[in-house]
Design an enzyme around this catalytic site. Structure first.
Site, PDB file in Angstrom:
ATOM      1  N   HIS A 170       1.660   8.138   0.828  1.00 37.69           N
ATOM      2  CA  HIS A 170       2.598   7.529   1.735  1.00 37.69           C
ATOM      3  C   HIS A 170       2.043   6.148   2.502  1.00 37.69           C
ATOM      4  O   HIS A 170       0.854   5.997   2.694  1.00 37.69           O
ATOM      5  CB  HIS A 170       3.123   8.545   2.924  1.00 37.69           C
ATOM      6  CG  HIS A 170       4.093   9.296   2.198  1.00 37.69           C
ATOM      7  ND1 HIS A 170       5.340   9.113   1.810  1.00 37.69           N
ATOM      8  CD2 HIS A 170       4.117  10.718   2.507  1.00 37.69           C
ATOM      9  CE1 HIS A 170       6.065  10.094   1.650  1.00 37.69           C
ATOM     10  NE2 HIS A 170       5.384  11.088   1.918  1.00 37.69           N
ATOM     11  N   CYS A 216       4.368   2.748  -0.240  1.00 37.95           N
ATOM     12  CA  CYS A 216       5.373   1.803   0.533  1.00 37.95           C
ATOM     13  C   CYS A 216       4.677   0.741   1.396  1.00 37.95           C
ATOM     14  O   CYS A 216       3.879   0.876   1.987  1.00 37.95           O
ATOM     15  CB  CYS A 216       6.178   2.663   1.156  1.00 37.95           C
ATOM     16  SG  CYS A 216       7.477   3.727   0.368  1.00 37.95           S
TER      17      CYS A 216
END
Length: 425
Positions: A214, A270
């Site tokens: 993440h 991301c």
């Protein structure tokens, strides 16, 4: 001394089977174990209430986090960029050998910054020692569980060993299924491993960093970000220990490197366009990109509308914030010049990221194999085309992803880069 045997914090750690992981709530009553599973994609991005540190152990609010999951993807055949590669030379380049794109000039290079200042840097031959740090976090048994991150680093380790001459004993692999407590990707372990990676670095060494997990954004506190946000990555214990911001990673992994030492970084997460805080970003035309804030603001308007229409209220709010930041910064080119002054490095640091700063990166599956989109595309391109320039590498990755994903991978460097040079690791 190897990373795993280096007593950073003193004392001995308990056996892995007595180690208590952070207290995550499992999904649907499922129990964790120490084997690699066929993971389910996350249903939502990490909550925006998790703590963030500013590098000085102070917690600050975090914003704009996320990681898109896709259930499946078709394997894409890689087609090389149009046009022939640059003229080749007869020089050998150690391990591996290149006869395609041109090799770097290892003499000291100079760069004059607009507005004043002369900076020097040096390309690496990558013929010294090789070390690698590979971090893959699936966030097992949490609402934000990912499928392919552990697979990514395991596949990358084999690629580095088989094709680029890295050795297992000079490689640290960190995953949430690791049996060695030092290899669990907690915040402290990750920072310690980053320091290990660059310790005793010398000119012409080749260092490799890979993160799959993440990523997010948080408010920039030191004025070096054009968009007003720092990029972050999420350790396994981020709920308690906080994220790791780009400024920290730059301070630990880039700043200590000597001239002529290569660090190649790959961020499959991301908001990772500026994850290593490198000041020079290149387009698929091979030219240096300058920030176009008016264009970025227009895209944020579009993304805000699409997010609202799809029910992603937080995404809409964050895109509106980006518009406001661009406007209040006066399309801040001063931040760009400041970044190039303070983030310039005499070392040879190159970073590939899964998407732009304001984009999410896909966690997907190819032929039933869970993987991150960038990690998959990188492996495909270098495996099928071992003699690539950086320009061909970037074009190839974008081509592999273009038919399925909206994310735009980025290539950044610590100094001006000749994109026609041979890609070496």
């Amino acid at each position: 001394m190897s990373y795993n045997s280096n007593p950073y914090n003193g004392g001995q750690y308990p056996p892995y089977n007595t180690y208590t992981r952070p207290n995550y709530s499992p999904n649907n009553g499922s129990q964790s174990n120490n084997t690699v599973h066929q993971y389910q994609p996350p249903r939502m991005p990490p909550p925006s209430t998790r703590p963030q540190t500013d590098g000085n152990s102070n917690q600050i609010p975090m914003e704009n986090v996320g990681h898109i999951s896709l259930s499946s993807a078709n394997s894409h055949a890689y087609a090389p960029p149009s046009g022939p590669p640059p003229n080749t030379g007869a020089n050998s380049y150690g391990n591996p050998n290149y006869s395609g794109p041109q090799l770097p000039n290892t003499q000291t290079q100079s760069y004059n910054l607009a507005g004043g200042g002369n900076f020097q840097y040096q390309y690496s031959t990558c013929q010294g020692k090789r070390k690698a740090l590979l971090i893959g976090i699936n966030y097992l048994n949490t609402q934000n569980e990912l499928q392919g991150c552990i697979n990514d680093v395991m596949s990358m380790s084999q690629l580095l060993i088989q094709r680029y001459g890295y050795k297992q004993e000079d490689m640290v692999i960190m995953t949430d299924t690791a049996s060695n407590q030092r290899a669990i990707p907690t915040r402290q372990n990750m920072l310690d491993a980053m320091r290990w990676l660059v310790s005793d670095a010398q000119p012409n060494d080749a260092l490799f960093f890979h993160y799959s997990g993440h990523g997010g954004q948080t408010k920039d506190l030191d004025g070096d970000e054009v968009d007003g946000y720092d990029e972050t990555i999420y350790p396994l214990d981020h709920q308690y220990a906080g994220q790791i911001i780009d400024d920290e990673m730059h301070e630990i992994m880039v700043k200590p490197l000597p001239a002529g030492c290569r660090l190649t970084a790959l961020f499959d997460s991301c908001h990772s366009g500026g994850a290593l805080d490198l000041p020079f970003t290149y387009s698929t035309k091979g030219v240096l990109k300058e920030p176009n804030m008016l264009k970025e603001s227009g895209m944020d308007v579009l993304h805000a509308g699409l997010s609202y229409a799809s029910g992603d209220i937080m995404g809409a709010i964050n895109n509106v914030k980006n518009i406001f930041t661009s406007a209040t910064n006066g399309f801040n080119n001063n931040a760009l010049q400041y970044s190039r002054q303070v983030k310039f490095s005499p070392a040879d640091v190159i970073s590939l990221s899964g998407c732009k700063d304001n984009q999410t990166s896909a966690d997907t599956s190819v032929n039933g194999f869970a993987t991150g989109a960038l990690s998959y595309a990188f492996r495909e391109v270098v495996t099928q085309n071992p003699q690539l320039s950086y320009l061909q590498l970037l074009r190839g990755i974008r081509q592999v992803l273009s038919n399925k994903y909206s994310q735009l991978p980025q290539l950044s460097c610590s100094h001006p880069l000749d994109m026609n040079l041979a890609m070496v690791l």
